[in-house]
Design an enzyme around this catalytic site. Structure first.
Site, mmCIF file in Angstrom:
data_model
loop_
_atom_site.group_PDB
_atom_site.id
_atom_site.type_symbol
_atom_site.label_atom_id
_atom_site.label_comp_id
_atom_site.label_asym_id
_atom_site.label_seq_id
_atom_site.Cartn_x
_atom_site.Cartn_y
_atom_site.Cartn_z
ATOM 1 N N GLY A 165 -5.718 -10.853 3.453
ATOM 2 C CA GLY A 165 -7.095 -10.735 3.142
ATOM 3 C C GLY A 165 -7.313 -11.019 1.712
ATOM 4 N N ALA A 184 -5.529 -6.639 3.656
ATOM 5 C CA ALA A 184 -6.022 -5.723 4.367
ATOM 6 C C ALA A 184 -5.191 -4.576 4.232
ATOM 7 C CB ALA A 184 -6.288 -6.130 5.875
ATOM 8 N N GLU A 218 0.655 -12.632 6.997
ATOM 9 C CA GLU A 218 0.566 -11.917 8.398
ATOM 10 C C GLU A 218 1.669 -12.060 9.247
ATOM 11 O OE1 GLU A 218 -1.644 -13.609 6.511
ATOM 12 O OE2 GLU A 218 -3.445 -12.629 6.291
ATOM 13 N N GLU A 234 -7.630 -14.630 1.317
ATOM 14 C CA GLU A 234 -8.661 -15.006 1.964
ATOM 15 C C GLU A 234 -10.101 -14.687 1.113
ATOM 16 O OE1 GLU A 234 -7.327 -12.981 5.412
ATOM 17 O OE2 GLU A 234 -7.576 -14.962 6.661
HETATM 18 N N1 DAK Z 1 -1.631 -2.315 2.993
HETATM 19 C C1 DAK Z 1 -1.374 -1.201 2.733
HETATM 20 N N2 DAK Z 1 -0.561 -0.615 1.722
HETATM 21 C C2 DAK Z 1 0.031 -1.528 0.915
HETATM 22 C C3 DAK Z 1 -0.141 -3.101 1.391
HETATM 23 C C4 DAK Z 1 -1.324 -3.150 2.182
HETATM 24 N N3 DAK Z 1 -1.301 -4.629 2.678
HETATM 25 N N4 DAK Z 1 0.294 -3.805 0.175
HETATM 26 C C5 DAK Z 1 1.064 -3.005 -0.496
HETATM 27 N N5 DAK Z 1 0.834 -1.568 -0.122
HETATM 28 C C6 DAK Z 1 1.234 -0.454 -0.564
HETATM 29 C C7 DAK Z 1 2.838 -0.131 -0.230
HETATM 30 O O1 DAK Z 1 3.005 0.502 1.049
HETATM 31 C C8 DAK Z 1 3.467 0.600 -1.286
HETATM 32 O O2 DAK Z 1 2.919 1.951 -1.061
HETATM 33 P P1 DAK Z 1 3.724 3.261 -1.362
HETATM 34 O O3 DAK Z 1 4.751 3.198 -0.241
HETATM 35 O O4 DAK Z 1 4.204 3.150 -2.597
HETATM 36 O O5 DAK Z 1 2.819 4.458 -0.943
HETATM 37 C C9 DAK Z 1 2.593 0.169 -2.699
HETATM 38 O O6 DAK Z 1 1.346 -0.533 -2.038
HETATM 39 C C10 DAK Z 1 3.335 -1.024 -3.384
HETATM 40 O O7 DAK Z 1 3.868 -1.746 -2.440
HETATM 41 P P2 DAK Z 1 5.425 -2.145 -2.326
HETATM 42 O O8 DAK Z 1 6.460 -0.949 -2.697
HETATM 43 O O9 DAK Z 1 5.642 -2.780 -1.163
HETATM 44 O O10 DAK Z 1 5.446 -3.265 -3.554
HETATM 45 P P3 DAK Z 1 6.473 -4.399 -3.811
HETATM 46 O O11 DAK Z 1 6.443 -4.984 -5.104
HETATM 47 O O12 DAK Z 1 7.893 -4.113 -3.320
HETATM 48 O O13 DAK Z 1 5.921 -5.626 -3.140
HETATM 49 C C11 DAK Z 1 4.394 -6.927 -1.784
HETATM 50 C C12 DAK Z 1 4.705 -6.113 -3.022
HETATM 51 C C13 DAK Z 1 2.830 -7.274 -1.923
HETATM 52 C C14 DAK Z 1 5.299 -8.116 -1.484
HETATM 53 C C15 DAK Z 1 4.611 -5.832 -0.501
HETATM 54 O O14 DAK Z 1 3.722 -4.765 -0.579
HETATM 55 C C16 DAK Z 1 3.760 -6.612 0.726
HETATM 56 O O15 DAK Z 1 4.557 -7.367 1.471
HETATM 57 N N6 DAK Z 1 2.593 -5.946 1.149
HETATM 58 C C17 DAK Z 1 1.988 -6.417 2.358
HETATM 59 C C18 DAK Z 1 1.416 -7.889 2.029
HETATM 60 C C19 DAK Z 1 0.776 -8.293 3.598
HETATM 61 O O16 DAK Z 1 1.218 -8.445 4.598
HETATM 62 N N7 DAK Z 1 -0.476 -8.636 3.413
HETATM 63 C C20 DAK Z 1 -1.334 -9.159 4.680
HETATM 64 C C21 DAK Z 1 -1.820 -7.773 5.532
HETATM 65 S S1 DAK Z 1 -2.870 -8.320 6.881
HETATM 66 C C22 DAK Z 1 -10.331 -9.597 8.862
HETATM 67 C C23 DAK Z 1 -10.316 -9.339 7.476
HETATM 68 C C24 DAK Z 1 -8.935 -9.199 6.891
HETATM 69 C C25 DAK Z 1 -7.988 -9.730 7.427
HETATM 70 C C26 DAK Z 1 -7.968 -9.645 8.722
HETATM 71 C C27 DAK Z 1 -9.142 -9.901 9.438
HETATM 72 N N8 DAK Z 1 -11.338 -9.720 9.630
HETATM 73 C C28 DAK Z 1 -12.667 -9.468 8.979
HETATM 74 C C29 DAK Z 1 -11.502 -9.896 11.093
HETATM 75 C C30 DAK Z 1 -6.575 -9.372 6.631
HETATM 76 C C31 DAK Z 1 -5.414 -9.142 7.052
HETATM 77 C C32 DAK Z 1 -4.294 -8.863 6.054
HETATM 78 O O17 DAK Z 1 -4.479 -8.986 5.078
#
Ligand code: DAK
Length: 262
Positions: free
Chosen positions: A113, A70, A136, A116
């Protein structure tokens, strides 16, 4: 031969013979599943589902990334009530209602997400570079779209706990051994191989395919829905914690989070 479909801003919608293809197309944000992207994705999937010329659908992000979850920037200021009233759940439920076989073609990150979403599809084909995870916990949340339920059913309790509590990722080979994905293919062939599989399914009798899909989904999802209700409420509740906002802001500010248990 690829046929082009109506234009969307965040997804590409095409078809190859009897196979519809929906490609998430927000590469600079690693296909983070923001509201506008999700809405277009669901519209494109439903359009393929309704098209009588198509027999299977491939959902992919192409050979680099499936989806990093997400959009954290969209969620960073949200309250539990904001999360509750946003229409994201409805969109996830609509993916579940797609009748044609849905093949996830996953390369690169499928996180949060993104993982998922892959698990919501019927068959997951992984590229050699695929990495699955529910990270997360690192931003003060838990999976909120079925991760705690489907991952546990698929991988078993031990590995699901490991992944969800540590946020570590699973590579394609381990995902194959543990039953999260059905096939692993060369990264550059990810979409071709998924479409080839779609074409194989297209040769089968469509009503049998639909009934088989429904039956296997029922076997798998049985009582998952109860667990998903609990998971969703826990996910929303976490938006009332300081730690969740700290975790998301730390991600956006590119710094280590400091958690206080409040
Ligand atoms: N959201 C927003 N931006 C993101 C992102 C994300 N999840 N993942 C990456 N980006 C963006 C980064 O901010 C960066 O943008 P700029 O800074 O260049 O503007 C760009 O993508 C490249 O990312 P990185 O610079 O971080 O790239 P790296 O190769 O260094 O790292 C990484 C890649 C995938 C390991 C890292 O980006 C990372 O840890 N990303 C976050 C992963 C994460 O925590 N995902 C879970 C998010 S919570 C629901 C439905 C869905 C959900 C919940 C409820 N319902 C229907 C109730 C889902 C929740 C989630 O997914």
């Amino acid at each position: 031969m690829l046929a082009c479909m109506p234009d969307y801003e965040h997804v590409l919608s095409t078809s190859d013979g009897p196979v519809g293809i929906v490609t998430l197309n927000r590469p600079r944000q690693l296909n983070a599943l923001a509201g506008p992207l999700l809405r277009e994705m669901v519209a494109a999937l439903e359009a393929h589902d309704a098209d009588p010329g198509l027999r299977a659908i491939v959902l992919t992000g192409g050979p680099s990334v499936f989806a990093a979850g997400a959009d954290i920037k969209e969620m960073a200021e949200a309250t539990p009530v904001d999360m509750l009233v946003r229409d994201t759940i409805g969109m996830w439920d609509r993916v579940k209602k797609i009748g044609k076989p849905l093949i996830a073609a996953v390369a690169g990150y499928a996180l949060g997400g993104g993982c998922e979403l892959a698990m919501l599809c019927d068959i997951v084909v992984a590229a050699e570079n695929a990495r699955f995870g529910q990270p997360e916990i690192n931003i003060g949340l838990i999976p909120g779209a079925g991760g705690t339920q489907r991952l546990t059913r698929t991988l078993g309790k031990a590995l699901a706990m490991d992944l969800v509590l540590t946020g570590r990722m699973l590579g394609a080979e381990e995902a194959l051994q543990r039953g999260l994905v059905a096939r692993v293919v060369a990264t550059e062939l990810i979409v071709d191989e998924a479409v080839r599989l779609g074409k194989e399914l297209a040769k089968r009798p469509p009503i049998s395919v639909r009934m088989a899909k429904e039956s296997i989904t029922r076997a798998f999802e049985g009582r998952v829905d109860d667990g998903i209700d609990l998971e969703r409420k826990a996910f929303y509740l976490l938006f009332a914690t300081r730690d969740a906002h700290e975790g998301m802001h730390a991600f956006i500010d590119k710094r280590q989070p400091s958690y206080e248990g409040r």
